[in-house]
Motif scaffolding. Structure first.
Motif, PDB file in Angstrom:
ATOM      1  N   ASP A   1       0.855  -1.180   0.000  1.00  0.00           N
ATOM      2  CA  ASP A   1       0.000   0.000   0.000  1.00  0.00           C
ATOM      3  C   ASP A   1       0.895   1.234   0.000  1.00  0.00           C
ATOM      4  O   ASP A   1       1.245   1.775   1.040  1.00  0.00           O
ATOM      5  CB  ASP A   1      -0.917  -0.020   1.220  1.00  0.00           C
ATOM      6  CG  ASP A   1      -1.911   1.126   1.225  1.00  0.00           C
ATOM      7  OD1 ASP A   1      -2.048   1.804   0.192  1.00  0.00           O
ATOM      8  OD2 ASP A   1      -2.536   1.345   2.275  1.00  0.00           O
ATOM      9  N   ASP A   2       1.299   1.659  -1.177  1.00  0.00           N
ATOM     10  CA  ASP A   2       2.196   2.807  -1.340  1.00  0.00           C
ATOM     11  C   ASP A   2       1.690   3.618  -2.527  1.00  0.00           C
ATOM     12  O   ASP A   2       2.247   3.570  -3.619  1.00  0.00           O
ATOM     13  CB  ASP A   2       3.625   2.323  -1.560  1.00  0.00           C
ATOM     14  CG  ASP A   2       4.642   3.446  -1.562  1.00  0.00           C
ATOM     15  OD1 ASP A   2       4.276   4.597  -1.245  1.00  0.00           O
ATOM     16  OD2 ASP A   2       5.812   3.182  -1.889  1.00  0.00           O
ATOM     17  N   ALA A   3       0.603   4.360  -2.293  1.00  0.00           N
ATOM     18  CA  ALA A   3      -0.102   5.037  -3.386  1.00  0.00           C
ATOM     19  C   ALA A   3       0.793   5.999  -4.154  1.00  0.00           C
ATOM     20  O   ALA A   3       0.662   6.148  -5.357  1.00  0.00           O
ATOM     21  CB  ALA A   3      -1.318   5.779  -2.833  1.00  0.00           C
ATOM     22  N   LEU A   4       1.694   6.662  -3.508  1.00  0.00           N
ATOM     23  CA  LEU A   4       2.539   7.655  -4.171  1.00  0.00           C
ATOM     24  C   LEU A   4       3.947   7.129  -4.456  1.00  0.00           C
ATOM     25  O   LEU A   4       4.829   7.891  -4.830  1.00  0.00           O
ATOM     26  CB  LEU A   4       2.615   8.928  -3.327  1.00  0.00           C
ATOM     27  CG  LEU A   4       1.274   9.602  -3.063  1.00  0.00           C
ATOM     28  CD1 LEU A   4       1.443  10.792  -2.132  1.00  0.00           C
ATOM     29  CD2 LEU A   4       0.616  10.027  -4.358  1.00  0.00           C
ATOM     30  N   ASP A   5       4.163   5.841  -4.261  1.00  0.00           N
ATOM     31  CA  ASP A   5       5.458   5.205  -4.513  1.00  0.00           C
ATOM     32  C   ASP A   5       6.603   5.846  -3.730  1.00  0.00           C
ATOM     33  O   ASP A   5       7.738   5.902  -4.192  1.00  0.00           O
ATOM     34  CB  ASP A   5       5.771   5.199  -6.013  1.00  0.00           C
ATOM     35  CG  ASP A   5       4.708   4.469  -6.815  1.00  0.00           C
ATOM     36  OD1 ASP A   5       4.209   3.437  -6.320  1.00  0.00           O
ATOM     37  OD2 ASP A   5       4.372   4.929  -7.909  1.00  0.00           O
ATOM     38  N   VAL A   6       6.296   6.310  -2.545  1.00  0.00           N
ATOM     39  CA  VAL A   6       7.293   6.992  -1.717  1.00  0.00           C
ATOM     40  C   VAL A   6       8.430   6.045  -1.328  1.00  0.00           C
ATOM     41  O   VAL A   6       9.601   6.394  -1.408  1.00  0.00           O
ATOM     42  CB  VAL A   6       6.628   7.592  -0.453  1.00  0.00           C
ATOM     43  CG1 VAL A   6       7.656   8.167   0.499  1.00  0.00           C
ATOM     44  CG2 VAL A   6       5.621   8.650  -0.860  1.00  0.00           C
ATOM     45  N   PHE A   7       8.072   4.838  -0.915  1.00  0.00           N
ATOM     46  CA  PHE A   7       9.102   3.878  -0.498  1.00  0.00           C
ATOM     47  C   PHE A   7      10.041   3.543  -1.660  1.00  0.00           C
ATOM     48  O   PHE A   7      11.256   3.585  -1.511  1.00  0.00           O
ATOM     49  CB  PHE A   7       8.460   2.603   0.052  1.00  0.00           C
ATOM     50  CG  PHE A   7       9.453   1.524   0.343  1.00  0.00           C
ATOM     51  CD1 PHE A   7      10.286   1.616   1.439  1.00  0.00           C
ATOM     52  CD2 PHE A   7       9.576   0.432  -0.497  1.00  0.00           C
ATOM     53  CE1 PHE A   7      11.225   0.627   1.712  1.00  0.00           C
ATOM     54  CE2 PHE A   7      10.505  -0.561  -0.246  1.00  0.00           C
ATOM     55  CZ  PHE A   7      11.332  -0.466   0.859  1.00  0.00           C
ATOM     56  N   ALA A   8       9.453   3.218  -2.806  1.00  0.00           N
ATOM     57  CA  ALA A   8      10.272   2.805  -3.952  1.00  0.00           C
ATOM     58  C   ALA A   8      11.154   3.944  -4.465  1.00  0.00           C
ATOM     59  O   ALA A   8      12.331   3.744  -4.754  1.00  0.00           O
ATOM     60  CB  ALA A   8       9.382   2.284  -5.077  1.00  0.00           C
ATOM     61  N   VAL A   9      10.596   5.137  -4.573  1.00  0.00           N
ATOM     62  CA  VAL A   9      11.346   6.244  -5.173  1.00  0.00           C
ATOM     63  C   VAL A   9      12.284   6.906  -4.165  1.00  0.00           C
ATOM     64  O   VAL A   9      13.494   6.963  -4.365  1.00  0.00           O
ATOM     65  CB  VAL A   9      10.390   7.284  -5.799  1.00  0.00           C
ATOM     66  CG1 VAL A   9      11.153   8.484  -6.304  1.00  0.00           C
ATOM     67  CG2 VAL A   9       9.600   6.638  -6.932  1.00  0.00           C
TER      68      VAL A   9
END
Length: 144
Positions: A34-42
């Motif tokens: 659950d990472d709607a804005l892709d904060v973890f990945a980016v």
């Protein structure tokens, strides 16, 4: 990345872009994160990779340490420590907050959609199949 030359910063960017894209498209979807804005990945993993690469690409002429095996291990240890610390503290805070109030909305609200269930508004038009047709209140108000 103030300790690397411009060409090295480009190398970091060239390596980080596909790395982040892979994490968004493959890892996030496979584990249903659950990472709607892709904060973890980016920001998380892109920053992690960039931090580690400083140990390989650092240039002492830029005002910092020079690249070396020792610097690489320092960068790896520091980035890993920060990641573990952030995870542990965030997890603890979520558990503490959850003692006083629910962190996640009820399943019924998630099924209905949070825009409707919490805010009483719809983000998309009723006939939107893929979420590309927005219910724009400003556009509707200007048509009156």
């Amino acid at each position: 990345a103030g300790f690397v030359s411009p060409w090295a910063a480009m190398v970091i960017g060239i390596l980080a872009a596909p790395w982040c894209y892979f994490l968004i498209e493959v890892v996030k979807n496979k584990f249903d994160l659950d990472d709607a804005l892709d904060v973890f990945a980016v920001h998380g993993m892109g920053g992690y990779l960039g931090t580690i690469l400083i140990g390989i690409l650092a240039d002492e002429r830029m005002g910092g340490p020079d690249a070396s095996g020792e610097q690489f291990w320092k960068q790896l240890w520091g980035a890993t420590f920060c990641a573990v610390y952030a995870f542990v503290v965030s997890f603890a805070l979520i558990k503490i907050i959850n003692l006083f109030m629910p962190v996640l909305p009820p399943q019924s609200a998630l099924s209905e959609g949070l825009d409707t269930s919490i805010h009483g508004e719809k983000a998309y038009k009723e006939n939107s199949q893929n979420g590309t047709e927005y219910a724009n209140p400003l556009k509707a108000a200007s048509a009156v």
